[in-house]
Scaffold this active site. Structure first.
Site, mmCIF file in Angstrom:
data_model
loop_
_atom_site.group_PDB
_atom_site.id
_atom_site.type_symbol
_atom_site.label_atom_id
_atom_site.label_comp_id
_atom_site.label_asym_id
_atom_site.label_seq_id
_atom_site.Cartn_x
_atom_site.Cartn_y
_atom_site.Cartn_z
ATOM 1 N N ARG A 24 0.881 -1.178 0.000
ATOM 2 C CA ARG A 24 0.000 0.000 0.000
ATOM 3 C C ARG A 24 0.912 1.220 0.000
ATOM 4 O O ARG A 24 1.769 1.368 0.859
ATOM 5 C CB ARG A 24 -0.892 -0.019 1.248
ATOM 6 C CG ARG A 24 -1.666 1.277 1.539
ATOM 7 C CD ARG A 24 -2.677 1.574 0.452
ATOM 8 N NE ARG A 24 -3.657 2.567 0.844
ATOM 9 C CZ ARG A 24 -3.475 3.888 0.770
ATOM 10 N NH1 ARG A 24 -2.336 4.396 0.358
ATOM 11 N NH2 ARG A 24 -4.449 4.705 1.130
ATOM 12 N N ASP A 29 -4.041 8.733 -1.403
ATOM 13 C CA ASP A 29 -5.311 8.027 -1.312
ATOM 14 C C ASP A 29 -5.952 8.088 -2.694
ATOM 15 O O ASP A 29 -6.431 9.140 -3.116
ATOM 16 C CB ASP A 29 -6.206 8.674 -0.258
ATOM 17 C CG ASP A 29 -7.477 7.878 -0.026
ATOM 18 O OD1 ASP A 29 -7.493 6.665 -0.308
ATOM 19 O OD2 ASP A 29 -8.466 8.476 0.441
ATOM 20 N N GLU A 32 -11.210 4.229 -4.517
ATOM 21 C CA GLU A 32 -11.345 2.783 -4.332
ATOM 22 C C GLU A 32 -11.934 2.115 -5.580
ATOM 23 O O GLU A 32 -12.869 2.631 -6.176
ATOM 24 C CB GLU A 32 -12.230 2.478 -3.124
ATOM 25 C CG GLU A 32 -11.648 2.964 -1.803
ATOM 26 C CD GLU A 32 -10.291 2.373 -1.477
ATOM 27 O OE1 GLU A 32 -10.100 1.163 -1.718
ATOM 28 O OE2 GLU A 32 -9.417 3.111 -0.999
ATOM 29 N N ARG A 74 -0.812 -5.195 4.693
ATOM 30 C CA ARG A 74 -0.116 -4.708 3.505
ATOM 31 C C ARG A 74 1.151 -3.987 3.950
ATOM 32 O O ARG A 74 1.141 -3.270 4.948
ATOM 33 C CB ARG A 74 -0.996 -3.737 2.710
ATOM 34 C CG ARG A 74 -2.265 -4.362 2.180
ATOM 35 C CD ARG A 74 -3.139 -3.369 1.444
ATOM 36 N NE ARG A 74 -3.615 -2.334 2.364
ATOM 37 C CZ ARG A 74 -4.528 -1.413 2.044
ATOM 38 N NH1 ARG A 74 -5.056 -1.388 0.827
ATOM 39 N NH2 ARG A 74 -4.926 -0.517 2.917
#
Length: 133
Positions: A24, A29, A32, A74
């Protein structure tokens, strides 16, 4: 930095290495992709494609600070191309992700990351483009 080979890009901020490790990317960000019955967020396909075109099937260098993993196990990392280009910064510059500073940013990377998101916002590209109706 640890050298690694990217097997498969899952979405705009997560990918698998050829050794089975899931990574990750820190400081960003991306929208999604919509797993587990969830709908994909706006612009997730573009973010995933951008990262896939950039690193899938290629070698990268990972800088792993502390903590090393998240709640999904992750590996948390800053991702560099072989020439030293910071991928986390480039995806912000391309407007394919937002800056995620909630957990703090390393002093040596923070100015470049903030500058990259600001440039994308000013240029109104990617996530920052005016909504077309």
């Amino acid at each position: 930095r640890t050298r690694a080979f990217v097997q498969y890009v899952i979405d705009g901020d997560t990918f698998d290495l050829d050794n089975g490790q899931r990574v990750r990317m820190l400081g960003i960000d991306a929208p999604e992709a919509g797993f587990g019955g969830n709908s994909p967020e706006h612009f997730s396909a573009e973010a995933t494609k951008w990262l896939r075109d950039r690193i899938e099937g290629r070698e990268v260098a990972l800088r792993i600070d502390h903590p090393r993993t998240d709640r999904y196990s992750r590996t948390l990392a800053w991702v560099f191309e072989p020439d030293g280009t910071l991928v986390n910064q480039q995806i912000l510059l391309a407007g394919r992700a937002k800056l995620l500073a909630d957990f703090g940013l390393p002093a040596d990377l923070e100015p470049a990351l903030r500058q990259a998101e600001s440039e994308a916002r000013i240029r109104k590209i990617g996530l920052w483009a005016p909504t077309r109706r």
